[in-house]
Motif scaffolding. Structure first.
Motif, PDB file in Angstrom:
ATOM      1  N   VAL A  10       0.836  -1.200   0.000  1.00 45.97           N
ATOM      2  CA  VAL A  10       0.000   0.000   0.000  1.00 45.97           C
ATOM      3  C   VAL A  10       0.872   1.251   0.000  1.00 45.97           C
ATOM      4  O   VAL A  10       0.617   2.202  -0.750  1.00 45.97           O
ATOM      5  N   GLY A  11       1.904   1.270   0.821  1.00 46.19           N
ATOM      6  CA  GLY A  11       2.740   2.459   0.944  1.00 46.19           C
ATOM      7  C   GLY A  11       3.408   2.867  -0.351  1.00 46.19           C
ATOM      8  O   GLY A  11       3.428   4.053  -0.714  1.00 46.19           O
ATOM      9  N   VAL A  12       3.980   1.895  -1.064  1.00 47.72           N
ATOM     10  CA  VAL A  12       4.670   2.220  -2.318  1.00 47.72           C
ATOM     11  C   VAL A  12       3.680   2.728  -3.369  1.00 47.72           C
ATOM     12  O   VAL A  12       3.924   3.747  -4.024  1.00 47.72           O
ATOM     13  N   LEU A  13       2.580   2.052  -3.537  1.00 45.16           N
ATOM     14  CA  LEU A  13       1.609   2.453  -4.558  1.00 45.16           C
ATOM     15  C   LEU A  13       0.967   3.795  -4.224  1.00 45.16           C
ATOM     16  O   LEU A  13       0.719   4.611  -5.124  1.00 45.16           O
ATOM     17  N   LEU A  14       0.696   4.053  -2.955  1.00 44.17           N
ATOM     18  CA  LEU A  14       0.097   5.325  -2.563  1.00 44.17           C
ATOM     19  C   LEU A  14       1.040   6.485  -2.867  1.00 44.17           C
ATOM     20  O   LEU A  14       0.621   7.519  -3.407  1.00 44.17           O
ATOM     21  N   ALA A  15       2.300   6.320  -2.547  1.00 44.91           N
ATOM     22  CA  ALA A  15       3.273   7.369  -2.833  1.00 44.91           C
ATOM     23  C   ALA A  15       3.453   7.569  -4.332  1.00 44.91           C
ATOM     24  O   ALA A  15       3.580   8.704  -4.811  1.00 44.91           O
ATOM     25  N   ARG A  16       3.425   6.486  -5.068  1.00 50.59           N
ATOM     26  CA  ARG A  16       3.656   6.566  -6.511  1.00 50.59           C
ATOM     27  C   ARG A  16       2.477   7.219  -7.239  1.00 50.59           C
ATOM     28  O   ARG A  16       2.658   7.961  -8.206  1.00 50.59           O
ATOM     29  N   ALA A  17       1.265   6.957  -6.758  1.00 54.29           N
ATOM     30  CA  ALA A  17       0.069   7.436  -7.455  1.00 54.29           C
ATOM     31  C   ALA A  17       0.002   8.949  -7.531  1.00 54.29           C
ATOM     32  O   ALA A  17      -0.499   9.516  -8.513  1.00 54.29           O
ATOM     33  N   ALA A  18       0.491   9.626  -6.528  1.00 54.52           N
ATOM     34  CA  ALA A  18       0.313  11.076  -6.439  1.00 54.52           C
ATOM     35  C   ALA A  18       1.005  11.839  -7.556  1.00 54.52           C
ATOM     36  O   ALA A  18       0.474  12.837  -8.061  1.00 54.52           O
ATOM     37  N   THR A  19       2.182  11.377  -7.968  1.00 56.25           N
ATOM     38  CA  THR A  19       2.983  12.184  -8.904  1.00 56.25           C
ATOM     39  C   THR A  19       3.539  11.421 -10.094  1.00 56.25           C
ATOM     40  O   THR A  19       4.309  11.983 -10.874  1.00 56.25           O
TER      41      THR A  19
END
Length: 287
Positions: free
Chosen positions: A233-242
């Motif tokens: 979840v952490g990696v995908l959440l950070a990646r999705a934003a930018t």
């Protein structure tokens, strides 16, 4: 959780790539393309399929329905192919199935048109999951009843093969120059505006909960299956934003070697480069 069925008959292997999926029939009278824990990268491939397939579905992209499939290795005793027999023996227990789409055909960029909005959504999604396996060499898309369907997400979220370096993966760019939909003018900016706000921690947690716990055990550095789910979840959440800011669409390569990691190259079946594909693409991030 994903629906669980039991395999009742092994029909035939699918020999594209190196993972040797097979078509099976199940006790719900369904027919599925089955991927095995005993093949290639094993359960990590199945984890990637679940995360990406279920996330895509929640974002409105078409993917075949996923189920988990209980496999009794005895089902392969009558299989004449020794390689298939060994695969079935190594895959007893819970495996993954994708709904078989009868009559579907492989996507051909010379035969089908894709509008920029849909192309943009697919390219943005592939950038999010870092899909290195949807190129003109190997589209991994089907056309079924006139619609575009996304398949085969085993070669994605590759950071889960090296968790110590996963944190830096969120900031890595995505080169879509060889993406099979690059020539359709994908509107990545519009896709990001539509989809990125929907990729919330709540949504990703819901998706990660679909992964069977037994595919997440014994991962070095994680004390539990839930801890490993949170890492995804952490990696995908950070990646999705930018990630939309780091998608590049340049000129496609010719018949050069694939840029996929070494462990993937044997399963990527190269296709001839489409004749007449547009050689120039807008290199800005606002396709």
């Amino acid at each position: 959780m994903l629906n669980e069925v039991t395999a009742t008959r092994y029909v035939t292997p699918l020999r594209e790539g190196g993972s040797l999926p097979g078509i099976v029939e199940a006790d719900d009278l369904g027919t599925y393309v089955m991927k095995f824990t005993g093949a290639g990268q094993g359960r990590k491939t199945l984890v990637a399929e679940v995360i990406c397939g279920e996330l895509a579905r929640r974002l409105g992209l078409r993917v075949p329905e996923l189920v988990t499939i209980q496999l009794d290795p005895v089902i392969g005793l009558g299989e004449p192919d020794q390689e298939v027999q060994e695969l079935l023996k190594a895959s007893g227990g819970l495996n993954l199935g994708m709904d078989y789409l009868p009559g579907s055909i492989g996507f051909d960029p010379l035969a089908y048109e894709v509008d920029p909005a849909e192309a943009g959504r697919v390219v943005w999604f592939d950038a999010l999951i870092n899909n290195v396996d949807r190129s003109w060499r190997n589209p991994n898309m089907l056309v079924w009843h006139g619609d575009l369907w996304l398949i085969d997400h085993g070669a994605t979220i590759i950071w889960h093969h090296n968790w110590p370096a996963a944190e830096s993966a969120a900031a890595k760019p995505y080169n879509a120059s060889d993406h099979v939909l690059a020539s359709f003018g994908p509107d990545v900016a519009a896709a990001a505006a539509e989809l990125a706000p929907r990729v919330t921690e709540e949504l990703l947690t819901e998706v990660a909960a679909e992964i069977p716990a037994e595919w997440l055990v014994d991962e070095p550095g994680f004390e539990s299956a839930d801890a490993l789910r949170r890492a995804h979840v952490g990696v995908l959440l950070a990646r999705a934003a930018t990630i939309h800011e780091r998608i590049t669409l340049g000129a496609p390569t010719e018949d050069k070697p694939s840029r996929a990691p070494g462990w993937l190259k044997e399963r990527l079946a190269p296709l001839p480069r489409p004749a007449g594909q547009d050689e120039t693409h807008d290199k800005d991030g606002d396709q």
